[in-house]
Design a protein around this motif. Structure first.
Motif, short mmCIF file in Angstrom:
data_model
loop_
_atom_site.label_atom_id
_atom_site.label_comp_id
_atom_site.label_asym_id
_atom_site.label_seq_id
_atom_site.Cartn_x
_atom_site.Cartn_y
_atom_site.Cartn_z
N ASN A 40 0.81 -1.23 0.00
CA ASN A 40 0.00 0.00 0.00
C ASN A 40 0.84 1.28 0.00
N ARG A 41 2.10 1.16 -0.43
CA ARG A 41 2.94 2.36 -0.51
C ARG A 41 2.56 3.24 -1.69
N THR A 42 2.91 4.52 -1.62
CA THR A 42 2.80 5.40 -2.77
C THR A 42 4.08 5.30 -3.59
N MET A 43 4.03 5.78 -4.83
CA MET A 43 5.23 5.76 -5.67
C MET A 43 6.34 6.59 -5.05
N LYS A 44 5.97 7.71 -4.44
CA LYS A 44 6.98 8.63 -3.89
C LYS A 44 7.83 7.99 -2.80
N GLN A 45 7.27 7.06 -2.07
CA GLN A 45 8.00 6.47 -0.95
C GLN A 45 8.59 5.11 -1.28
N SER A 46 8.56 4.73 -2.59
CA SER A 46 8.99 3.39 -2.98
C SER A 46 10.27 3.43 -3.81
N HIS A 47 11.06 2.36 -3.68
CA HIS A 47 12.26 2.21 -4.50
C HIS A 47 12.21 0.93 -5.33
N GLY A 48 11.13 0.21 -5.21
CA GLY A 48 10.96 -1.02 -5.98
C GLY A 48 9.48 -1.28 -6.20
N MET A 49 9.17 -2.09 -7.21
CA MET A 49 7.77 -2.39 -7.52
C MET A 49 7.61 -3.86 -7.88
N GLU A 50 6.45 -4.41 -7.55
CA GLU A 50 6.07 -5.74 -8.00
C GLU A 50 5.43 -5.62 -9.37
N PHE A 51 5.55 -6.66 -10.18
CA PHE A 51 4.83 -6.63 -11.45
C PHE A 51 3.93 -7.86 -11.57
N PHE A 52 2.82 -7.64 -12.29
CA PHE A 52 1.84 -8.69 -12.58
C PHE A 52 1.45 -8.56 -14.04
N PHE A 53 1.17 -9.67 -14.70
CA PHE A 53 0.57 -9.62 -16.03
C PHE A 53 -0.94 -9.73 -15.89
N GLY A 54 -1.63 -8.98 -16.72
CA GLY A 54 -3.09 -9.02 -16.71
C GLY A 54 -3.63 -8.41 -17.98
N GLY A 55 -4.73 -7.70 -17.85
CA GLY A 55 -5.46 -7.17 -18.99
C GLY A 55 -6.88 -7.65 -18.89
N THR A 56 -7.83 -6.77 -19.12
CA THR A 56 -9.24 -7.06 -18.84
C THR A 56 -9.69 -8.41 -19.40
N GLU A 57 -9.45 -8.65 -20.66
CA GLU A 57 -9.94 -9.89 -21.28
C GLU A 57 -9.08 -11.09 -20.87
N LEU A 58 -7.77 -10.85 -20.69
CA LEU A 58 -6.91 -11.94 -20.21
C LEU A 58 -7.31 -12.34 -18.79
N ASN A 59 -7.70 -11.37 -17.97
CA ASN A 59 -8.16 -11.69 -16.62
C ASN A 59 -9.36 -12.64 -16.68
N VAL A 60 -10.26 -12.38 -17.62
CA VAL A 60 -11.42 -13.26 -17.80
C VAL A 60 -10.97 -14.64 -18.25
N ALA A 61 -10.05 -14.67 -19.22
CA ALA A 61 -9.56 -15.95 -19.74
C ALA A 61 -8.89 -16.78 -18.65
N ALA A 62 -8.00 -16.16 -17.89
CA ALA A 62 -7.26 -16.88 -16.85
C ALA A 62 -8.18 -17.32 -15.72
N SER A 63 -9.13 -16.48 -15.37
CA SER A 63 -10.10 -16.86 -14.33
C SER A 63 -10.93 -18.06 -14.77
N LEU A 64 -11.37 -18.03 -16.03
CA LEU A 64 -12.13 -19.17 -16.57
C LEU A 64 -11.29 -20.44 -16.57
N ALA A 65 -10.02 -20.31 -16.94
CA ALA A 65 -9.14 -21.47 -16.95
C ALA A 65 -8.96 -22.01 -15.53
N SER A 66 -8.87 -21.12 -14.54
CA SER A 66 -8.73 -21.54 -13.14
C SER A 66 -9.97 -22.29 -12.67
N MET A 67 -11.12 -21.96 -13.25
CA MET A 67 -12.36 -22.66 -12.91
C MET A 67 -12.49 -24.00 -13.64
N GLY A 68 -11.61 -24.25 -14.59
CA GLY A 68 -11.66 -25.49 -15.34
C GLY A 68 -12.11 -25.34 -16.77
#
Length: 334
Positions: free
Chosen positions: A19-47
């Protein structure tokens, strides 16, 4: 015809941890996503069996994105590459009274430069019962709009159910076309509408209210102007604070109205992708249950995604069914 096809950008999210702001951070986590990919991956997780159509950068970042997509068992045969960088966005995650903030860098990315006419849509849609798209993709670039339109025309001709979440983002649409004009055209190819009064008002230029009567009037007007739509499902999210949310679903199928109970999530871990979890839950539900149970399943999927870090709902269908059945106490499973 059990497979689902999704079309859209694969985007990288960069976010300070804790929950840090950019101003107080020296590193960041990254995630892959995207609205439609999120749907695709969620559906795949459901089987579900899912194919995704997209375009990524021809470099190690694009390769990493592809590896991520493949890790869900999603068919990546129709994802192409080009020399443009992968799109990305920055997210500061809010807490309590401090809202989350997002800045995008996507309009010159690989997906924005996807080439229309390059996808064999008939082959891509082989064996598919559903094709899902959102209003994000045609807003990114004209070539993305043209490619999507080709896919929708093919899916319509093949008699495939076309689900749409016609989300409107005002910071897109920089290539000369207006959002409401394009979205109304593309919704005209669709059969199942995932959205509420705000989305209908945007497409129709109307001013319906968001209460139940307004929702019903809006749905009927949409169905009159867009006769291909035969089911409308809406997700309601009530933000108490950035850390506490309530979710609810409602629908109009033919002339039958139904709604779900309110589900409360407190504390919220991550709000990103919760609408996509709803859409994925709905599509899975429509494949396996009746319309009313599908709506309840979608609402439970939306609620449980609020507890999962990242863009994607990793929950199985069994996890979601437990929440749907009221088993939301969070007891340890041994």
């Amino acid at each position: 015809m059990n497979k689902i096809l999704t079309f859209g950008e694969i985007i990288m999210r960069l976010s300070p941890s804790g929950n840090r702001t950019m101003k107080q951070s020296h590193g960041m986590e990254f995630f892959f996503g995207g609205t439609e990919l999120n749907v695709a991956a969620s559906l795949a997780s459901m089987g579900g069996e899912v194919k995704h159509v997209s375009c990524v950068s021809d470099d190690f970042v694009g390769e990493s994105a592809l590896a991520f997509v493949k890790s869900f068992g999603i068919d990546t045969s129709f994802i192409t590459k080009n020399e443009h960088p992968l799109g990305l966005y920055f997210l500061e995650v809010g807490s309590a009274v401090r809202a989350s903030r997002i800045a995008y860098n996507r309009l010159n990315g690989s997906f924005a430069n996807i080439e229309a006419g390059k996808t064999d849509w008939k082959k891509a849609l082989e064996g598919c019962g559903y094709f899902h798209w959102t209003g994000i993709s045609p807003g990114i670039s004209e070539s993305a709009y043209e490619s999507l339109k080709e896919g929708l025309q093919t899916a319509r001709d093949m008699g495939i159910e076309i689900t749409t979440d016609p989300a409107y983002r005002s910071n897109l649409w920089k290539y000369g076309k207006t959002g409401n004009e394009v979205l109304k055209e593309l919704v005209g190819y669709s059969t199942i509408f995932i959205g509420g009064v705000a989305e209908i008002n945007e497409i129709l230029g109307s001013q319906f209210s968001s209460d139940k009567e307004g929702f019903l009037h809006a749905c009927r007007e949409l169905k009159q102007q867009v006769p291909s739509i035969h089911k409308i499902f809406d997700k309601i999210r009530i933000g108490v604070t950035a850390s506490a949310q309530q979710t609810q679903g409602r629908a109009l199928v033919e002339e039958n109205y139904f709604e779900t109970e309110l589900l409360e999530v407190n504390p919220v871990v991550d709000r990103i992708g919760t609408g996509d979890a709803f859409a994925a839950g709905l599509i899975y539900g429509l494949q396996h249950f009746d319309d009313e149970k599908a709506l309840h399943f979608a609402n439970a999927a939306c609620a449980i995604k609020h507890t999962i870090l990242g863009d994607i709902n990793y929950s199985s269908a069994e996890d979601i069914l437990e929440v749907m059945a009221g088993n939301s106490g969070g007891r340890i499973k041994r």
